[in-house]
Write a protein that holds these residues in place. Structure first.
Motif, PDB file in Angstrom:
ATOM      1  N   GLU A  25       0.629  -1.256  -0.068  1.00  0.00           N
ATOM      2  CA  GLU A  25       0.089  -0.012  -0.005  1.00  0.00           C
ATOM      3  C   GLU A  25       0.773   1.155  -0.037  1.00  0.00           C
ATOM      4  OE1 GLU A  25      -2.429  -0.524   3.349  1.00  0.00           O
ATOM      5  OE2 GLU A  25      -3.665  -2.220   2.317  1.00  0.00           O
ATOM      6  N   ASN A  26       1.932   1.411   0.605  1.00  0.00           N
ATOM      7  CA  ASN A  26       2.870   2.411   0.785  1.00  0.00           C
ATOM      8  C   ASN A  26       4.063   2.415  -0.457  1.00  0.00           C
ATOM      9  OD1 ASN A  26       2.407   3.792   3.561  1.00  0.00           O
ATOM     10  ND2 ASN A  26       2.113   1.666   3.851  1.00  0.00           N
ATOM     11  N   LYS A  27       3.734   1.527  -1.281  1.00  0.00           N
ATOM     12  CA  LYS A  27       4.765   1.251  -2.448  1.00  0.00           C
ATOM     13  C   LYS A  27       6.251   1.406  -2.077  1.00  0.00           C
ATOM     14  CE  LYS A  27       1.646   2.722  -6.036  1.00  0.00           C
ATOM     15  NZ  LYS A  27       1.158   3.668  -7.231  1.00  0.00           N
ATOM     16  N   THR A  28       6.552   0.864  -0.828  1.00  0.00           N
ATOM     17  CA  THR A  28       7.837   0.888  -0.295  1.00  0.00           C
ATOM     18  C   THR A  28       9.004   0.366  -1.234  1.00  0.00           C
ATOM     19  OG1 THR A  28       6.846   0.373   1.923  1.00  0.00           O
ATOM     20  CG2 THR A  28       9.107   0.120   1.790  1.00  0.00           C
ATOM     21  N   PHE A  29       8.579  -0.605  -1.957  1.00  0.00           N
ATOM     22  CA  PHE A  29       9.556  -1.045  -3.086  1.00  0.00           C
ATOM     23  C   PHE A  29       9.351  -0.530  -4.434  1.00  0.00           C
ATOM     24  CE2 PHE A  29       8.727  -4.510   0.414  1.00  0.00           C
ATOM     25  CZ  PHE A  29       9.702  -4.084   1.085  1.00  0.00           C
ATOM     26  N   THR A  30       8.708   0.631  -4.627  1.00  0.00           N
ATOM     27  CA  THR A  30       8.500   1.317  -6.019  1.00  0.00           C
ATOM     28  C   THR A  30       9.593   2.051  -6.101  1.00  0.00           C
ATOM     29  OG1 THR A  30       6.416   0.609  -6.002  1.00  0.00           O
ATOM     30  CG2 THR A  30       6.947   2.406  -7.666  1.00  0.00           C
ATOM     31  N   PRO A  31      10.768   2.078  -6.707  1.00  0.00           N
ATOM     32  CA  PRO A  31      11.814   3.016  -6.936  1.00  0.00           C
ATOM     33  C   PRO A  31      11.558   4.162  -8.132  1.00  0.00           C
ATOM     34  CG  PRO A  31      12.182   1.103  -8.035  1.00  0.00           C
ATOM     35  CD  PRO A  31      11.065   0.799  -7.522  1.00  0.00           C
ATOM     36  N   ASP A  32      12.148   5.430  -7.808  1.00  0.00           N
ATOM     37  CA  ASP A  32      12.113   6.269  -8.701  1.00  0.00           C
ATOM     38  C   ASP A  32      13.140   6.092  -9.558  1.00  0.00           C
ATOM     39  OD1 ASP A  32      12.058   8.581 -10.246  1.00  0.00           O
ATOM     40  OD2 ASP A  32      11.817   9.889  -8.533  1.00  0.00           O
ATOM     41  N   PRO A  33      13.155   6.046 -10.899  1.00  0.00           N
ATOM     42  CA  PRO A  33      14.363   5.779 -11.613  1.00  0.00           C
ATOM     43  C   PRO A  33      15.270   7.326 -11.665  1.00  0.00           C
ATOM     44  CG  PRO A  33      12.577   5.134 -13.021  1.00  0.00           C
ATOM     45  CD  PRO A  33      12.058   5.819 -11.712  1.00  0.00           C
ATOM     46  N   GLU A  34      14.445   8.291 -11.271  1.00  0.00           N
ATOM     47  CA  GLU A  34      15.390   9.694 -11.418  1.00  0.00           C
ATOM     48  C   GLU A  34      16.056   9.934 -10.077  1.00  0.00           C
ATOM     49  OE1 GLU A  34      13.276  12.287 -14.815  1.00  0.00           O
ATOM     50  OE2 GLU A  34      12.173  11.985 -13.035  1.00  0.00           O
TER      51      GLU A  34
END
Length: 888
Positions: A25-34
């Motif tokens: 839910e918190n997108k803990t493992f969703t990285p930002d490529p930038e």
């Protein structure tokens, strides 16, 4: 705000789902490529949409998760892409079985409706394995979930197919392929498994065309005689080389066959003469092309004899055709003998049906140009761990044949090729054409076949990053950092990804390839449903929790060594989780709501100095082991440090300070205890994410500590070289030796733990004396002594238990403590009883009737029983000798 508390007992099922949902839910493992940070990326080996989680998956996921969580702790920008494979043949089989139960076939529905039916099934049940991956605690980026048959992957597949075709690396032609009669499709060479099966070797007489004699041919498949077009002999075989250039007559059919010479023939096998059936054997096909032989196919795609055979055979399957041929050969007197012959038979890797070589028009990838670049990339650009798999990789590429990529099924990427009904021209295009590229006719028909599932998964490292579009993910995360997979798909997948990455990205798809071993049962046997020895990871998670399963797999994941797994081992590591939980509860009972603002450098006692030193060593060891893919060492380092050093020694040693009246000593110890415990959670987190997250969320903090509740976002603990203290280690070794040595005396002489004793220590140096005197109270409490006397002149009474630690002599007076005569009498009685029992078991095992007729498990049980009794006898003898030496 009320202080958070840990539950009395660790119940994984209360914890795991909560944190799974939190991370997603918190997108803990969703990285930002930038975002900042060097890239670290992994793509999940996509499980089949039809699959369920097995121990191989569990091991694979655990290893990948350790790598991802550890590299996040190192400050890297980590992307772990999840996804599934559409699994063409397997998925179509599942849905066709459903249709069969309804009295339907896919042909009743038609292609379009059937594909809709498969998509419906996928939406309803096909994502099941993804929920199971979640239960393992995999820290994947669910927002970037991929499917080998979704729109973006379809776009990549079509572009690759068209470009390879335009480069002349994809072609269509007649070739002998592996055909599965059950799945009704072609299979690539590496989709065929070879299993040993009992068979027969039939010796058949072929008469020479000039009437000058006969040849005897040995064959395992007499039914393919109907398609014979030559006889081959070795040109250096003096028995037959004079016949080269002559002819032989094919029995039953009467066709004249040329006798050819070729070094392929094995002089030692059978009679040394080989019947050549180019349409029904891979090797015979090559001989046929080399010697320009006629190709006669006598079997249809459904495995029955066709119109190229005499009418009486037409419509028969291979079993019936063989029976009839053998009967006719026997009638003709040309079946000379039949003998048993075990040989390896190719079977479909999906349905296990026997494979039939079959000449067919198929699509192929020309592999040699691609293989050359893939071979050169290892190890110059990509390393394989363990290194010995590199040789296997080379061998496969060196012997590679063109890859048959067309499949005669409906579920999959349909080949983007259209044939003109007017002029016969083939149009291959990314976008669906409306007219022929040559004559402009609108009468074009699309190829019915779909692509091999492995074709789309070969693009996985860059198609998952959004290729062929120029995405931020592709720029940041390609090539990927490490591929973790099993050795069984080194050819199916790893080598092909290497080829496609180099061809279309002009770059390797991964820097490292880690090949993990097999998970076997506790006896080393491969797990299989038929054997009944499968350990279901979901069952184990339900019983013991995901962390216990993960830690077990990690502890046995030695590079290149298969894992022997039992449920007892997983249960054992559940006890380790309980140990961590209970140690934390003890710590929290002795920690204030706000951790004291004291410096670690103020710790001046042995216990605190030693544990801080060991913590620094553990950090370095874990970093090294992870970077070298020595996962079992990670588990061993953590287990020893947490259970033995932190729990069994440190927590016991600091109780006096925690319970005492010295507020300064208490505050320093609380700060050290909190520091070590909190950093243990971070170090342990990549292996056991759930329990460490739950504990971290309730630990008290020092004032001003604003670190987040989510332990998955915390950095790896900083090193504190100032805490390294070799002197403390040396002192601790002496202290532990004394406590352990005196405990051993109690154990060996069967003295009750609660019985108070006296201890005498004759020291060898002033330094040792000072260390022991400084910690005498701890020695008394941990080893349970009334008095401890220390010094260089200490003398031990005659009847004493003794031990030596680093030259220091330990003595425990036993006069009045142990009744030596009674103990010796008891030991003698036990030994007599034991020897009598052993004699009975030995008698059984020396009886051939028992050994040969009793069930294997019973015999093994008796052997184990005897071994245990022999061990007990040895211990009793050692105890008796020890008592006698003390008495002396």
């Amino acid at each position: 705000m009320a202080r958070k508390e840990l539950a009395k007992a660790y119940e994984p099922w209360d914890v795991e789902e909560k944190w799974e949902n939190h991370w997603e839910e918190n997108k803990t493992f969703t990285p930002d490529p930038e975002a900042e940070g060097d890239p670290y990326s992994i793509v999940i080996p996509p499980p089949n949409v039809t699959g369920v989680l097995h121990m191989g998956h569990a091991l694979n996921l655990t290893i990948m998760d350790i790598l991802c969580r550890f590299n996040r702790q190192q400050g890297k920008n980590v992307l772990w892409v999840p996804g599934m494979d559409h699994a063409g043949i397997a998925t179509q089989n599942v849905v066709e079985r459903q249709l069969k139960e309804e009295g339907l076939t896919r042909h009743d529905l038609g292609r379009e409706k059937f594909i809709e039916r498969v998509w419906d099934w996928k939406q309803e049940k096909g994502d099941h394995i993804l929920s199971q991956i979640r239960r393992m605690g995999a820290s994947v980026d669910w927002s970037r979930e991929c499917f080998t048959f979704d729109d973006q992957r379809a776009k990549a597949v079509r572009k690759v197919f068209v470009e390879l075709y335009e480069q002349g690396l994809i072609y269509k032609g007649d070739y002998i392929i592996n055909w599965c009669n059950r799945c009704h499709t072609a299979l690539a060479d590496d989709e065929v498994e070879h299993e040993p099966k009992p068979g027969k070797l039939h010796h058949v007489e072929y008469k020479l065309g000039d009437g000058s004699g006969t040849l005897i041919i040995a064959t395992t498949r007499p039914e393919t005689m109907l398609g014979d077009t030559a006889i081959a002999v070795h040109p250096e075989d003096d028995r037959f080389n004079h016949l080269i250039g002559k002819t032989a007559i094919l029995p039953i059919i009467g066709r004249e066959l040329p006798i050819i010479g070729d070094k392929y023939v094995d002089i030692e096998f059978g009679t040394g003469c080989l019947k050549v059936t180019p349409a029904h054997d891979m090797n015979d096909w090559e001989l046929g092309r080399k010697h320009n032989l006629e190709i006669i196919s006598v079997l249809n795609e459904d495995g029955v004899v066709n119109e190229n055979a005499p009418e009486r055979y037409q419509g028969l399957d291979t079993v019936a055709a063989r029976k009839l041929i053998l009967e006719e050969l026997e009638t003709l007197g040309q079946l000379k003998s039949i003998e048993d012959h075990d040989h390896k038979v190719g079977v479909c890797y999906r349905c296990k049906s026997v494979i039939e070589p079959h000449v067919s028009t198929q699509w192929f990838v020309s592999m040699k140009p691609l293989a050359e670049k893939a071979r050169a990339a290892i190890p110059s650009k990509t390393q394989i761990f363990p290194e010995h798999w590199t040789k296997t990789y080379y061998n496969w590429l060196d012997e590679i044949r063109d890859w048959c990529i067309s499949r005669q099924i409906w579920w999959g990427h349909r080949i983007p090729a259209w044939t003109c009904e007017e002029c016969g021209e083939l149009t291959v295009a990314i976008d669906d054409p409306t007219t022929c590229c040559k004559c402009g006719s609108a009468k074009i028909v699309r190829d019915e076949d779909v692509l091999d599932t492995w074709f789309s998964s070969a693009l996985w490292p860059f198609s998952t990053m959004g290729w062929p579009d120029e995405t931020k993910e592709l720029a940041k995360y390609y090539p990927t950092s490490c591929l973790v997979t099993g050795f069984d798909i080194l050819f199916f997948w790893v080598a092909r990804m290497m080829m496609m990455g180099l061809q279309f990205m002009d770059e390797i798809p991964f820097h490292h390839v880690y090949i993990h071993a097999l998970v076997r049962d506790e006896k080393g046997k491969k797990m299989s449903k038929s054997t009944g020895n499968v350990i279901d990871p979901l069952d184990m998670i339900g019983k013991y929790g995901a962390d216990a399963l993960r830690f077990t797999l990690t502890s046995f994941a030695a590079m290149g060594r298969d894992i022997k797994l039992s449920e007892q081992r997983i249960e054992g590591y559940k006890h380790f989780m309980n140990k961590i939980w209970n140690a934390t509860r003890f710590a929290m009972m002795n920690l204030p709501d706000e951790i004291p603002a004291v410096e670690l450098s103020e710790a001046d006692d042995l216990a605190n100095q030693w544990i801080l030193h060991r913590l620094e060593e553990v950090k370095k060891s874990i970093t090294k082991a992870t970077e070298e893919y020595k996962f079992n060492e990670i588990a061993q380092i953590l287990y020893k440090f947490i259970w033995s050093e932190f729990c069994d020694w440190y927590l016991e040693m600091v109780k006096p300070a925690l319970y005492g009246e010295d507020e300064k000593a208490k505050a320093v110890t609380q700060k050290v205890l909190w520091t070590v415990l909190s950093e243990i959670m971070v170090l342990l987190h990549p292996v056991t994410p759930f329990i460490t997250q739950e504990i971290w969320s309730v630990l008290p903090r020092p004032a001003g500590d604003d670190r987040p509740e989510d332990i998955a976002t915390l950095p790896f603990p900083d090193t504190r070289d100032e805490c390294l203290n070799d002197a403390a280690v040396k002192e601790m070794e002496l202290f532990m030796g004394v406590v352990s040595g005196t405990r051993n005396i109690r154990t060996e002489l069967l003295i009750e733990p609660a019985k108070k004793l006296d201890l005498l220590i004759k020291t060898v140096s002033d330094e040792d004396k000072a260390v022991l005197e400084a910690n005498v109270n701890l020695i008394q409490s941990l080893a349970r002594f009334d008095t401890v006397t220390i010094g260089p002149d200490v003398k031990a009474p005659k009847a004493s238990g003794a031990a030596v630690v680093q030259g220091n002599e330990l003595s425990v007076p036993l006069e009045g403590v142990v009744d030596f005569e009674s103990e010796l009498a008891r030991l003698d009685k036990n030994m007599v009883k034991l020897e009598k029992t052993m004699k009975g078991v030995s008698g059984k095992l020396s009886n051939p009737g028992f050994v040969n007729n009793a069930p294997e498990a019973v015999v093994e049980g008796e052997k184990k029983k005897l071994a245990e009794m022999e061990e007990e006898k040895t211990k009793l003898a050692e105890l008796k000798a020890r008592l006698e030496s003390v008495m002396g």
